[in-house]
Design a protein around this motif. Structure first.
Motif, mmCIF file in Angstrom:
data_model
loop_
_atom_site.group_PDB
_atom_site.id
_atom_site.type_symbol
_atom_site.label_atom_id
_atom_site.label_comp_id
_atom_site.label_asym_id
_atom_site.label_seq_id
_atom_site.Cartn_x
_atom_site.Cartn_y
_atom_site.Cartn_z
ATOM 1 N N ARG A 20 0.838 -1.207 0.000
ATOM 2 C CA ARG A 20 0.000 0.000 0.000
ATOM 3 C C ARG A 20 0.872 1.257 0.000
ATOM 4 N NH1 ARG A 20 -1.861 0.232 5.054
ATOM 5 N NH2 ARG A 20 -3.014 -1.712 4.687
ATOM 6 N N HIS A 21 1.901 1.254 0.836
ATOM 7 C CA HIS A 21 2.802 2.410 0.936
ATOM 8 C C HIS A 21 3.496 2.675 -0.400
ATOM 9 C CE1 HIS A 21 5.753 5.222 2.560
ATOM 10 N NE2 HIS A 21 6.709 4.480 2.009
ATOM 11 N N GLU A 24 0.993 4.135 -2.889
ATOM 12 C CA GLU A 24 0.552 5.490 -2.550
ATOM 13 C C GLU A 24 1.601 6.553 -2.890
ATOM 14 O OE1 GLU A 24 -2.554 4.450 1.097
ATOM 15 O OE2 GLU A 24 -0.494 5.050 1.557
ATOM 16 N N GLN A 25 2.836 6.110 -3.135
ATOM 17 C CA GLN A 25 3.877 7.063 -3.516
ATOM 18 C C GLN A 25 3.786 7.483 -4.980
ATOM 19 O OE1 GLN A 25 5.746 8.062 -0.814
ATOM 20 N NE2 GLN A 25 4.308 6.604 0.108
#
Length: 247
Positions: A20-21, A24-25
């Motif tokens: 997810r991280h 999201e970038q």
């Protein structure tokens, strides 16, 4: 800007959070949903029809390979696992890429780029006419007769001058076909066969082992015990199938 929707499927909360991280970038990706099991993955894939699915192999209820087999939507699927054991099967099922955990952000980005390329290719193919059809049998001329060889019976193909030698499961001897390797490769489904060398075309699911050399070359061992050379040009592609990190 149009965003590509993504479905994250992993039974480990930390793995989902890491994926997810990374997504999201990058503003071009949007997370449609997340789940920790294969059964819900199929439901969410049908509901959201995501462009990309990041799919763990070891899942409760239904494993990732089973999910991939049952998907109806043409999503670009990136499979992830802590083991390289499922890599060949994953590519046989047309996975875009196979990530060996733990993977780096750079390796994940590479997988996303492959997924984007698959999506573009799918769009182009859907608009193109006619759709390319691969053969399911080969016709070989023997003295006084024609012999039909089922593509599902082929283990590997070896170049022999103006001919190719076709090695099959059903018998010890090979068939001789007057055709170039390049021409024959274009007739066979690339999801089933991999070019590993200028002179060799091999059924992917029959590859048991990749043995990298120290000069950029390599060898593969087939399930039948045959050992075939792998050229530098094709080594990286084979290494990805086995989940080996790039050198």
């Amino acid at each position: 800007m149009m965003k590509l929707s993504c479905l994250i499927v992993d039974d480990e909360p930390l793995s989902r959070a890491g994926i997810r991280h990374l997504l999201e970038q990058q503003p071009q990706f949007a997370i449609a949903a997340e789940t920790d099991n294969g059964a819900d993955a199929l439901k969410l894939a049908k509901l959201h029809q995501p462009d990309i699915i990041i799919l763990d192999v070891e899942l409760p209820v239904l494993d990732g390979l089973t999910v991939l087999k049952q998907l109806n939507h043409q999503s670009a699927v990136i499979l992830c696992s802590g083991s390289a054991d499922y890599a060949v099967h994953a590519f046989d099922l047309s996975a875009v890429d196979y990530l060996l955990k733990p993977f780096s952000p750079g390796r994940f980005q590479q997988a996303l780029l492959k997924a984007c390329s698959r999506i573009i290719d799918t769009l182009v193919t859907n608009k193109a006419e006619p759709t390319l059809q691969y053969v399911d049998r080969l016709t070989i001329r023997d003295p006084g007769r024609l012999r039909l060889v089922d593509v599902n019976d082929i283990r590997w193909i070896q170049s022999a001058g103006n001919y190719v030698e076709i090695y099959v499961y059903s018998q010890a001897k090979c068939y001789l076909l007057r055709e170039s390797m390049t021409s024959l490769q274009q007739k066979l489904d690339p999801a089933l066969f991999a070019r590993v060398h200028r002179s060799y075309l091999v059924r992917k699911q029959d590859i048991a082992e990749l043995r990298p050399g120290d000069k950029g070359d390599a060898h593969i061992m087939l399930k039948c015990g045959a050992v075939l050379p792998v050229s530098r040009r094709h080594r990286d592609q084979l290494a990805e199938m086995f989940g080996y990190p790039e050198q």
